[in-house]
Motif scaffolding. Structure first.
Motif, short mmCIF file in Angstrom:
data_model
loop_
_atom_site.label_atom_id
_atom_site.label_comp_id
_atom_site.label_asym_id
_atom_site.label_seq_id
_atom_site.Cartn_x
_atom_site.Cartn_y
_atom_site.Cartn_z
N UNK A 196 0.84 -1.20 0.00
CA UNK A 196 0.00 0.00 0.00
C UNK A 196 0.87 1.25 0.00
N UNK A 197 0.25 2.43 -0.25
CA UNK A 197 1.04 3.67 -0.29
C UNK A 197 1.84 3.93 0.98
N UNK A 198 1.32 3.50 2.13
CA UNK A 198 2.04 3.70 3.37
C UNK A 198 3.37 2.95 3.38
N UNK A 199 3.36 1.76 2.83
CA UNK A 199 4.60 0.98 2.75
C UNK A 199 5.58 1.65 1.79
N UNK A 200 5.07 2.18 0.67
CA UNK A 200 5.95 2.87 -0.28
C UNK A 200 6.57 4.10 0.39
#
Length: 366
Positions: A196-200
């Motif tokens: 997800x964007x948080x991981x990116x």
């Protein structure tokens, strides 16, 4: 002749590495490019030359540019690369090699824009003190926040922050997490769209940590610690950069922190729940038992959205290239320094041909 032979051996090795990174056999690749398998084996061994047509077919089949197959890899990649062999061919190894290939291609694109004068670089920000522990890394993150004028506020765009710090970040459809390098005066990084964007966002902060703290092959940390220990130190930098302990000061002053309040912090600072828990424990607001109890089940998307008043704040969700780089690509195209096809290629899917105005558009007229 010796130098020419070395060139063909290098090209053959880069063909082989690119092939293995895709998990493709010699026979499969030979079929795709219209070569006999024994001929392809000779190409990879550097004993058979390839003409322009064959090279173009190989680049398409291997999903790399012709330049990547022809030109030497950046020296820093050559020093750190673990070459894929039949014995070391693993999923992790393939992912690492695809990231390294993407880094080399991305560096080449950034350098091209710099060389034609449309991309202005930023000074590379590197922490002026030795980093040998997680505590040092957290101090380095606070130093960078001060340098960027952030104090303890949430980071708006991690990609823009990286650009200001001198690192050009590409978000690409690749397996794995991310990778980065410093080559002379340029620093680049690649972040995978997986997760997800948080991981990116966390991955981008992690790769920025490699830049700010220093090259792992020359700094004090790289000499005195194992690779796993170095990565833990970089993780501490990323956590402190994304959600500084000082931001949790009000909760610490109140003497307690509820799960709902921490969800609010994680939502506003756009961090993972694991990172938020880690920072709360680091700030000594919660203990290890509370951290374990709150870790599962993780907050739902609805809980995060509720904390934000149902106003989503995506980061690295759709954007692929830094804003400064994107402007440089369009300026180069408008100035006829690169072709329309090349401009679209350099934008990595962030725009399509339909997004570019026609060359006869009145807005483009001098």
């Amino acid at each position: 002749m010796g130098g020419e032979q070395q060139d063909w051996q290098r090209i053959g090795e880069q063909v082989r590495q690119a092939r293995m990174s895709l998990g493709v056999s010699q026979q499969d690749l030979a079929d795709r490019v219209g070569l006999d398998r024994t001929m392809l084996a000779k190409v990879e061994a550097g004993t058979r030359r390839v003409d322009g047509v064959e090279l173009a077919r190989l680049s398409r089949a291997l999903k790399v540019s012709m330049e990547y197959l022809i030109e030497p890899r950046p020296a820093v990649l050559s020093r750190r690369a673990v070459l894929l062999t039949e014995e070391t061919d693993t999923v992790a190894g393939r992912s690492s090699e695809r990231l390294e290939i993407a880094l080399a291609e991305w560096l080449r694109n950034v350098r091209q824009l710099v060389s034609i004068g449309t991309l202005q670089t930023h000074p590379v920000r590197q922490y002026p003190h030795a980093v040998t522990s997680e505590a040092d890394a957290r101090q380095a993150a606070r130093w960078l926040r001060q340098q960027m004028g952030l104090d303890s506020e949430p980071i708006g765009s991690i990609m823009q922050l990286c650009e200001r710090a001198g690192q050009w970040v590409l978000v690409a459809d690749l397996p794995g997490d991310g990778a980065s390098l410093i080559d002379g005066d340029l620093a680049v990084a690649v972040v995978s769209t997986e997760g997800d964007p948080g991981r990116r966002r966390t991955t981008a902060a992690h790769e920025l940590g490699h830049l700010v703290i220093g090259d792992e092959y020359s700094n004090d940390l790289g000499v005195s610690a194992s690779r796993a220990d170095r990565e833990l130190v970089i993780d501490a930098f990323a956590a402190e950069l994304l959600l500084p302990i000082d931001a949790l000061a009000s909760a610490r002053a109140a003497g307690q922190l509820t799960r709902e309040v921490l969800i609010n912090y994680a939502a506003r600072y756009r961090t993972s729940w694991v990172l938020a828990l880690r920072q709360a424990e680091q700030a000594q607001i919660i203990d290890a038992a509370t951290r374990s109890a709150w870790s599962s089940p993780r907050p739902t998307r609805a809980e995060f959205m509720e904390a934000l008043g149902w106003a989503p704040q995506p980061d690295l969700a759709a954007v692929r290239v830094p804003p400064g780089y994107a402007h440089a690509v369009i300026e180069a195209w408008r100035g006829n320094r690169i072709t329309r096809v090349r401009a679209i290629e350099m934008m990595y899917g962030q725009i399509t041909d339909a997004d570019l105005p026609e060359e006869t558009d009145p807005e483009l007229a001098p």
